[in-house]
Every structure is written in C-alpha cells, then in structure tokens.
Design an enzyme around this catalytic site. Sequence first.
Site, short mmCIF file in Angstrom:
data_model
loop_
_atom_site.label_atom_id
_atom_site.label_comp_id
_atom_site.label_asym_id
_atom_site.label_seq_id
_atom_site.Cartn_x
_atom_site.Cartn_y
_atom_site.Cartn_z
CD GLU A 5 42.74 58.30 64.86
OE1 GLU A 5 43.87 57.88 64.52
OE2 GLU A 5 41.69 57.68 64.66
CB CYS A 42 52.07 61.06 64.64
SG CYS A 42 51.24 60.80 63.05
CB CYS A 101 42.16 62.26 54.04
SG CYS A 101 43.46 62.35 52.79
CB CYS A 151 45.19 55.95 50.04
SG CYS A 151 46.20 57.32 49.44
CB CYS A 178 44.19 55.26 54.06
SG CYS A 178 44.39 56.48 55.35
CB CYS A 215 45.99 57.05 59.69
SG CYS A 215 47.73 56.84 59.49
#
Length: 341
Positions: free
Chosen positions: A86, A99, A106, A110, A113, A330
């Site tokens: 994205e 951004c 990832c 977290c 997220c 995100c």
Amino acid sequence: MFGLTLPELEIELSDLPKFRAKQIAAWIYQRGATSFSEMTDLSKNLRADLEKKFLIQTPQLLTKQISDDKLTTKFLLKFSDGAAVETVLMRQDYGNSVCISSQVGCMMGCKFCASTLKGLERNLTAGEMLGEIIFVNNFLAQENQKVDTLVVMGTGEPLTNFDNLIKMLRLLHENYSLGLSYRKVTISTCGIVPAIYKLIEENIPVTLSISLHAPTDNLRSAIMPINSAFGIQKVLQAGNDYATKTGRRVTYEYILLGGVNDTEEHARQLSKILSGQLANVNLIPVNPVDERNFRRPTNKSVKKFFHFLNTHGIAATIRREMGAGIDAACGQLRSKFIENA
Ligand code: SAH
C-alpha cells in the site's frame, strides 16, 4: 534499471556516451517514463536496442481507493514478483504527502496493526520504494502537481531494511530524481535502537518518528513485542541522542487504545518520561482492525489526554484523521485484497 543511481546507470550504459545515462535518469525519475519507447529524444534504433537489453521495473496499480473528502488516495501497487504493498497520497495543507511501505508485510507483531498479521514476506528494494514515490508523483503530474513530502510510515519496519532505505533516500535527494530535501522526509520506527544510531551516522537530517504507544515497559511489551529487545529507556535515550546530534526534534507516536493506554494516569506517566526531551507527541486514535480487539478511545478521553500533555510541558498534537472510509489502517487494503483474491 529503475532504482539505479546515475553512476550505476553510467556503468550499465557504458557502451553509450555518458550523457545518455543522465537523459534516461531524467526520463524514469522525473518525466514519468515507464518504457524506453516513451523516450522520444532517443533514436528509434537506440530505443529498440535498450528495450531488448534492459527492463525498467516500475510498480503496477492493482486498485485504488479515494476517501469521501477526496483528500486521501490509497494505491495498492504490485511489483514484478507479484508482491503487493500500500502507498498512500495525502493532500495536506502544506502539500502532497506520500506514505510508502518499506516491506511486504512486517515481522514486528504489534498487536493493533493489520500489516503484521501475516508476518514478513520480504524487504522492498531501494528501487521498489522509490517506485512507490515516483508512481504517486506521476499520478500527481496529471494535475500539474508533485510529491512534496515523504513519510516512511506504511507497512514494514524501515530500520530493519536499513541499506535499501538509505539508498532510496539518497537517490530521492539527487537532482536527477525528485531532488527532495531530507527535511521533507519522516521515517517512522518502532524503536530499533542500534539502527537509530546508524541513522545518526548517515548524516541525513530526516525527521525521526518513534512509535512509543505506552509509557511503561509492561504495557509497551504487551502491545509491542519489540519492546522486550529495546525497552523504553533505551528507546528514549536513542531518541534524545538523535535529536541532540541532528538538531531535529523527534516525534513520539502514541496510539490511543480505548481503555488500554488512554487514561489520565497514562498521560501523567508519559509526560514524566518525556520531560526534558526535545520531542513532541502525536496522538493517534486507533483505527480498529477487524482481526484485533482494540476499540477507539472516546473523544473525551482523547481531548483530556491531549490537554494533560500540553499543560504539563509536552507539545502534543492529535493526528488529523485522513482517509476515513477507505480501509485507512496500515495494511487493511492489502489484507482484504489478498483475502478476496
Ligand atoms: N514500523 C514503523 C512504521 C510503520 S507503522 C513504526 O512502527 O513506526 C506506522 C504508524 O502507524 C505507527 O506509529 C503505527 O504504530 C501506526 N499504526 C499501526 N496500526 C495502526 C492502527 N490500527 N491505527 C492507528 N495507527 C496504527
């Protein structure tokens, strides 16, 4: 060939006169060309020859979403191996901000997220990250606009993809690409302490944004597993050293998770640990993610938290919500797209 620096292009094109590399750099980085056939100031024969020998790999658009207020556009971009990320354009009062993602997925884990739900697939190369920015720049060129600022705040942990990140930033800064000033760049990290010190050594005055999200190690470890490697004290020390060495104020990001970290006691603890730091706090009411159990803080608790910090010597802002209604958190667009594919 996309993602090469001018000296690297000169080596690739060493059969040709030197100025050709510069011409081609301008075409791919400034003039939006995605193939040699568009390079009309090169002879037809040369274009055909280059087409045979080289690939200009730029990301392809899979889908895009535009927010109701038209200020935010989210792009899902695909790279040559099929991986998708994205990239978000935010039309801010101070200009067009892009951004970008720094990784496919990832591994930081977290708890709030969406980007990390399926782990890390791979790092993005410098050319791929630059490709995200140039894609948006080309998109804006149709409106006679350009990218004005960059935030590396999309999917991924940029400081664990350090070399590619630095190469991309240096390339972006060159006059033959966007010539973007380092001061117009913000890197967001969950606090990879050794990499923050490495970034200081690079001597590029970008703004550092550190995702703190909790004022105590217990709470931070519960929502950000990376905290067990680099605890709050070390993160704040690194942030302070970054600010002192670069003269750039550090921003601490603080997601407000309803009922988890948004009480007055948390605000008090936060103001205590940040007192004396050259820093400001950006409060982010959480964007709830379907797979996660966090809820939005109430408007009242956001205002109270904000007020507490500002009256206790900590400069704080509340992040303006951009992109409501378009899978703004995100990784949400990507994960939905993959699920439906
Ligand atoms: N790994 C980097 C950059 C990517 S995350 C970092 O941790 O900073 C970018 C920012 O978005 C971080 O501050 C992150 O905590 C925040 N974020 C992640 N999920 C979110 C959500 N559901 N709602 C609001 N902000 C979120």
